[in-house]
Design a protein around this motif. Structure first.
Motif, PDB file in Angstrom:
ATOM      1  N   UNK A  24     -13.815 -18.627  12.477  1.00 49.87           N
ATOM      2  CA  UNK A  24     -14.119 -19.983  11.666  1.00 49.87           C
ATOM      3  C   UNK A  24     -12.973 -20.806  11.506  1.00 49.87           C
ATOM      4  N   UNK A  25     -13.167 -22.143  11.190  1.00 52.75           N
ATOM      5  CA  UNK A  25     -12.511 -23.308  11.175  1.00 52.75           C
ATOM      6  C   UNK A  25     -10.914 -22.806  10.846  1.00 52.75           C
ATOM      7  N   UNK A  26     -10.939 -22.361   9.535  1.00 50.83           N
ATOM      8  CA  UNK A  26      -9.480 -22.061   8.729  1.00 50.83           C
ATOM      9  C   UNK A  26      -8.866 -20.968   9.589  1.00 50.83           C
ATOM     10  N   UNK A  27      -9.251 -20.092  10.504  1.00 51.19           N
ATOM     11  CA  UNK A  27      -8.930 -19.543  11.392  1.00 51.19           C
ATOM     12  C   UNK A  27      -7.863 -20.151  12.303  1.00 51.19           C
ATOM     13  N   UNK A  28      -8.002 -21.307  12.388  1.00 49.94           N
ATOM     14  CA  UNK A  28      -7.100 -22.136  13.260  1.00 49.94           C
ATOM     15  C   UNK A  28      -5.540 -22.520  12.561  1.00 49.94           C
ATOM     16  N   UNK A  29      -5.709 -22.246  11.394  1.00 45.64           N
ATOM     17  CA  UNK A  29      -4.608 -22.556  10.469  1.00 45.64           C
ATOM     18  C   UNK A  29      -3.218 -21.558  11.085  1.00 45.64           C
ATOM     19  N   UNK A  30      -2.456 -22.502  11.320  1.00 48.31           N
ATOM     20  CA  UNK A  30      -1.149 -21.899  11.824  1.00 48.31           C
ATOM     21  C   UNK A  30      -0.284 -20.839  10.838  1.00 48.31           C
ATOM     22  N   UNK A  31      -0.282 -21.039   9.714  1.00 49.99           N
ATOM     23  CA  UNK A  31       0.361 -20.388   8.681  1.00 49.99           C
ATOM     24  C   UNK A  31      -0.298 -18.854   8.749  1.00 49.99           C
TER      25      UNK A  31
END
Ligand code: KG4
Ligand code: ZN
Length: 325
Positions: free
Chosen positions: A256-263
């Protein structure tokens, strides 16, 4: 849109994406009517593009998968009508796919895929769920958000901080310049024994912080973004690792999109390593919405013994729980 072949263990032959982000940016969010009208304009050129890129002809298609739901009814109808019409003309079956199943299986597109069974953290704009994935079509809901989805919380908080659409990536970029620990925000439901989440209070906590300040400097705004991201990441990491342990498994998939969050990726990697859990992410381009994951999910459904559907009549499902798919 994508072409996926099940020959030789499976391979993505071509994929292309038309992003509508610029079109919606002027309005600060998705305008459903504009989205579906633009879908109509884009589908034929995208089909031509993926066929050309893979040197395939339309008659090479053995089945056509498309997103049946959940999502915006108008956009779903355009995709479903196009897929069903094309399949009818070609005399091939269709495979209506659940959007979240696409996200859930998307790490299987990577060169080092996970093996069943695994736990999946699904964090998109509309959903935040923890799932036990035993095989294709075998999904057990372990926990989910009681209110806002993680991506929704990112988007709403970004708006509060005066950032544009889409808010998630903009807020994450701002958080990079924020100072850790400067703004402390609550960790909703961190200590509850369940595997559920709640993110709407976090957005309200940011609103209170912003209102407390008569004027807000760039550094203060960045510190708030950092505080928000740290809070949401801590809760997602803690509950995800707990879910893997509760299931007695060793693999976690993030989709899902938030899985792209690097932190989120940094913190998950660090904590999972200590807990001897392997974490799998889709390639960044397959984290946010894409056609490749839908083609893959359709192909896996067919491979798992599904015959597909006779092309023709169809219905879309704007609301559709994955565990009922
Ligand atoms: O999975 P997705 O592309 O679409 C849905 O199915 O909803 O997820 C979109 C969501 C949006 O809320 C967006 O702000 C968020 O994912 N997002 C991010 C990042 N990239 C996308 N949130 C936090 N950090 C990011 N880097
Ligand atoms: Zn999505």
């Amino acid at each position: 849109m994508a072409l996926y072949s099940t020959d030789a263990g499976g391979a993505l032959l071509a994929h292309a994406l038309h992003s509508q982000v610029c079109m919606h940016a002027d309005f600060g969010g998705v305008v459903p009517e504009l989205a579906s009208r633009d879908h109509i304009r884009r589908l034929v050129p995208l089909l031509r593009q993926v066929l050309a890129n893979s040197a395939c002809s339309v008659t090479d298609l053995d089945a056509i998968a498309y997103t049946q739901g959940p999502g915006l009814a108008g956009a779903l109808l355009v995709g479903a009508a196009f897929a069903e019409a094309l399949a009818t003309a070609l005399g091939v079956p269709t495979v209506p796919v659940h959007h979240l199943e696409g996200h859930l299986l998307s790490p299987l597109l990577s060169s080092k895929p996970p093996r069943f069974p695994f736990v999946a953290l699904l964090v998109s704009g509309g959903h935040s769920q923890l799932m036990r994935v035993t095989g294709v079509g075998e999904y057990e809901l372990l926990g989910e958000t009681l209110d806002d989805a993680a991506g929704e919380a990112f988007d709403k908080t970004a708006k509060l901080l005066g950032l544009g659409y889409p808010g998630g990536p903009a807020l994450a970029a701002l958080a990079d310049t924020g100072r850790p620990g400067q703004v402390k925000l609550p960790r909703p439901m961190l200590q509850t024994p369940d595997l559920d989440f709640s993110f709407s209070g976090l957005k309200t906590a940011v609103l209170v912080k912003v209102r407390e300040l008569a004027t807000i400097s760039d550094q203060q705004r960045a510190d708030i973004a950092r505080g928000f991201q740290d809070a949401i990441v801590e809760v997602l990491v803690s509950k995800s690792l707990r879910a893997v342990k509760v299931c007695g498994l060793q693999q976690l998939v993030v989709a899902g999109g938030v899985g792209a969050n690097r932190e989120l990726r940094r913190q998950l990697d660090a904590h999972a390593l200590a807990a001897r859990i392997a974490v799998f992410y889709p390639e960044l381009e397959f984290c946010t919405d894409n056609g490749a994951m839908i083609a893959l999910a359709g192909a896996l459904r067919l491979q798992a013994g599904g015959a597909g559907k006779l092309p023709g009549a169809f219905a879309v499902r704007p609301r559709w729980p994955l565990t009922g798919a």
